[in-house]
Design a protein around this motif. Structure first.
Motif, short mmCIF file in Angstrom:
data_model
loop_
_atom_site.label_atom_id
_atom_site.label_comp_id
_atom_site.label_asym_id
_atom_site.label_seq_id
_atom_site.Cartn_x
_atom_site.Cartn_y
_atom_site.Cartn_z
N GLU A 113 5.49 -8.55 5.98
CA GLU A 113 4.96 -7.42 5.20
C GLU A 113 4.00 -6.60 6.04
OE1 GLU A 113 3.28 -8.46 1.47
OE2 GLU A 113 5.21 -9.05 0.61
N LEU A 116 4.98 -2.32 -0.95
CA LEU A 116 4.84 -1.88 0.45
C LEU A 116 4.78 -0.34 0.55
CD1 LEU A 116 7.21 -4.47 2.12
CD2 LEU A 116 4.78 -4.24 2.59
N ILE A 143 5.87 -4.53 8.61
CA ILE A 143 6.51 -3.34 8.00
C ILE A 143 5.45 -2.26 7.76
CG2 ILE A 143 7.65 -2.49 5.90
CD1 ILE A 143 9.13 -5.21 5.75
N SER A 144 4.30 -2.68 7.24
CA SER A 144 3.22 -1.70 7.01
C SER A 144 2.75 -1.09 8.33
CB SER A 144 2.03 -2.36 6.31
OG SER A 144 2.41 -2.72 5.00
N HIS A 202 4.57 -0.67 10.97
CA HIS A 202 5.61 0.26 11.40
C HIS A 202 5.48 1.59 10.65
CE1 HIS A 202 9.60 1.91 12.13
NE2 HIS A 202 9.70 1.06 13.14
N ASP A 203 5.25 1.50 9.31
CA ASP A 203 5.07 2.73 8.52
C ASP A 203 3.85 3.52 9.02
OD1 ASP A 203 7.30 2.43 6.96
OD2 ASP A 203 6.25 1.65 5.20
N LEU A 204 2.77 2.81 9.35
CA LEU A 204 1.57 3.50 9.86
C LEU A 204 1.88 4.17 11.19
CD1 LEU A 204 -1.51 1.12 9.34
CD2 LEU A 204 -1.19 3.39 8.39
N ARG A 216 7.06 8.85 5.76
CA ARG A 216 8.41 8.41 6.12
C ARG A 216 8.31 6.89 6.20
NH1 ARG A 216 11.22 9.63 10.85
NH2 ARG A 216 9.32 9.99 12.04
N SER A 217 9.35 6.21 5.77
CA SER A 217 9.26 4.76 5.75
C SER A 217 10.62 4.11 6.01
CB SER A 217 8.74 4.28 4.39
OG SER A 217 8.80 2.88 4.33
N ILE A 218 10.57 2.96 6.68
CA ILE A 218 11.81 2.21 6.90
C ILE A 218 12.28 1.51 5.62
CG2 ILE A 218 11.65 1.78 9.38
CD1 ILE A 218 10.31 -0.91 8.73
N LEU A 219 11.49 1.63 4.56
CA LEU A 219 11.84 0.95 3.31
C LEU A 219 12.79 1.77 2.44
CD1 LEU A 219 8.23 -0.24 2.71
CD2 LEU A 219 10.16 -1.80 3.01
N VAL A 260 10.72 -2.82 13.93
CA VAL A 260 11.17 -3.48 12.70
C VAL A 260 12.29 -2.64 12.11
CG1 VAL A 260 10.45 -4.47 10.49
CG2 VAL A 260 8.77 -4.16 12.30
N SER A 289 -2.34 4.47 2.29
CA SER A 289 -2.95 4.59 3.62
C SER A 289 -3.07 6.07 3.98
CB SER A 289 -2.09 3.91 4.69
OG SER A 289 -1.95 2.56 4.38
N THR A 348 1.39 0.76 -0.45
CA THR A 348 0.46 0.56 0.68
C THR A 348 0.56 1.73 1.66
OG1 THR A 348 0.72 -1.82 0.48
CG2 THR A 348 -0.15 -1.02 2.56
N ALA A 349 1.80 2.12 1.99
CA ALA A 349 1.99 3.21 2.96
C ALA A 349 1.42 4.53 2.42
CB ALA A 349 3.47 3.36 3.28
#
Ligand SMILES: [Zn+2]
Lengths: 146, 117
Positions: free
Chosen positions: B6, A37, B9-10, B12-14, A63-66, B74, A44, A40-41
């Motif tokens: 999934e 994931l 989440i992607s 949200h990141d975008l 920045r990511s919630i992961l 999320v 992008s 992917t971010a």
């Protein structure tokens, strides 16, 4: 307090996507799902505009919630990584968490690296002989590198 | 992990990246580095559109509703709590080994939850 980083001295990958994946691989808390994931971010962001910030330096970031803390990974390549049009020899990858203060801290991190690169800083960075020296020149504490 | 989770989440990141590129401080630093925040933001919006086409309409509507209400639709569960509203989540929800295999929402705030560990 300095931010901490991981570092890979000899990147095997020669293309952008594999190089980002190779760097995410060395961050211990990332399992396969999170890595995929985050890839992917970061991809992008690269698709939206390659993050080559100086000759031979790229800075994939988001920045990511992961993530729940700042994750910084440095990658040095002697062969060069196609990014995709330019060859990159240093990758400074960072992911900031999503917290109320993180936009400012994320900006601060971008600024920190920009300041280290400018005014001849890049030449010193490229002269670094190992991960420890590289981390120090970028004002980071090295957690693990080789 | 549920493929829709999934994608959310992607998404949200975008959305975070798109929002970040509207911030003056981040734009200024990116421009100083020779990056083009305007163009990147435009492209990210296009990627967002493409991703939205792959998400069920009902879920997307829920995501948009939550995002406009809270700013974050999320959130990760941290120590069995919804990190959006900090309410303790039901034990059965947290102990389910397949907890990420379907879309789960916080019973208190309705945010979509995922487990990172
Ligand atoms: Zn909640």
């Amino acid at each position: 307090m300095k931010n901490r980083c991981y570092c890979k001295w000899n990147l095997m990958s020669t293309d952008r996507s594999s190089a980002i994946a190779e760097l995410l691989d060395i961050v211990p808390p990332f399992d396969e799902r999170r890595k995929s994931l985050l890839l992917t971010a970061l991809e992008s962001r690269e698709q939206a505009g390659a993050t080559v910030v100086h000759e031979s330096i790229s800075m994939p970031h988001c920045r990511s919630i992961l993530v729940d803390d700042f994750e910084i990974v440095l990658g040095r390549s002697k062969k060069g990584v196609g990014w995709p049009e330019e060859k990159v020899e240093l990758v400074i990858l960072f992911i900031s968490p999503v917290t109320p203060k993180s936009p400012e801290e994320h900006t601060q991190l971008i600024k920190q690296f920009a300041d280290r690169i400018k005014d001849g800083g890049a030449e010193k960075i490229f002269a670094a002989e190992d991960c420890a020296e590289l981390a120090e020149l970028l004002d980071l504490d090295l957690l693990d590198g080789g | 992990m549920d493929p829709n989770l999934e994608r959310l989440i992607s998404l949200h990141d975008l959305d975070i990246m798109i929002a970040d590129l509207s911030r003056n401080d981040i734009r200024k630093e990116e421009e100083k580095l020779g990056l083009s925040p305007d163009e990147a933001q435009k492209e990210l919006r296009q990627l967002r559109k493409e991703l939205c086409n792959k998400i069920e309409k009902r879920l997307l509507a829920r995501y948009d509703r939550l995002a406009s209400r809270y700013g974050n639709a999320v959130v990760p569960a941290i120590q069995s709590r919804c990190s959006g509203c900090l309410t303790r989540l039901p034990t059965a929800m947290c102990s389910d080994p397949n907890r990420n295999e379907r879309i789960r929402t916080c019973p208190t705030c309705g945010r979509i939850i995922y487990w990172a560990d």
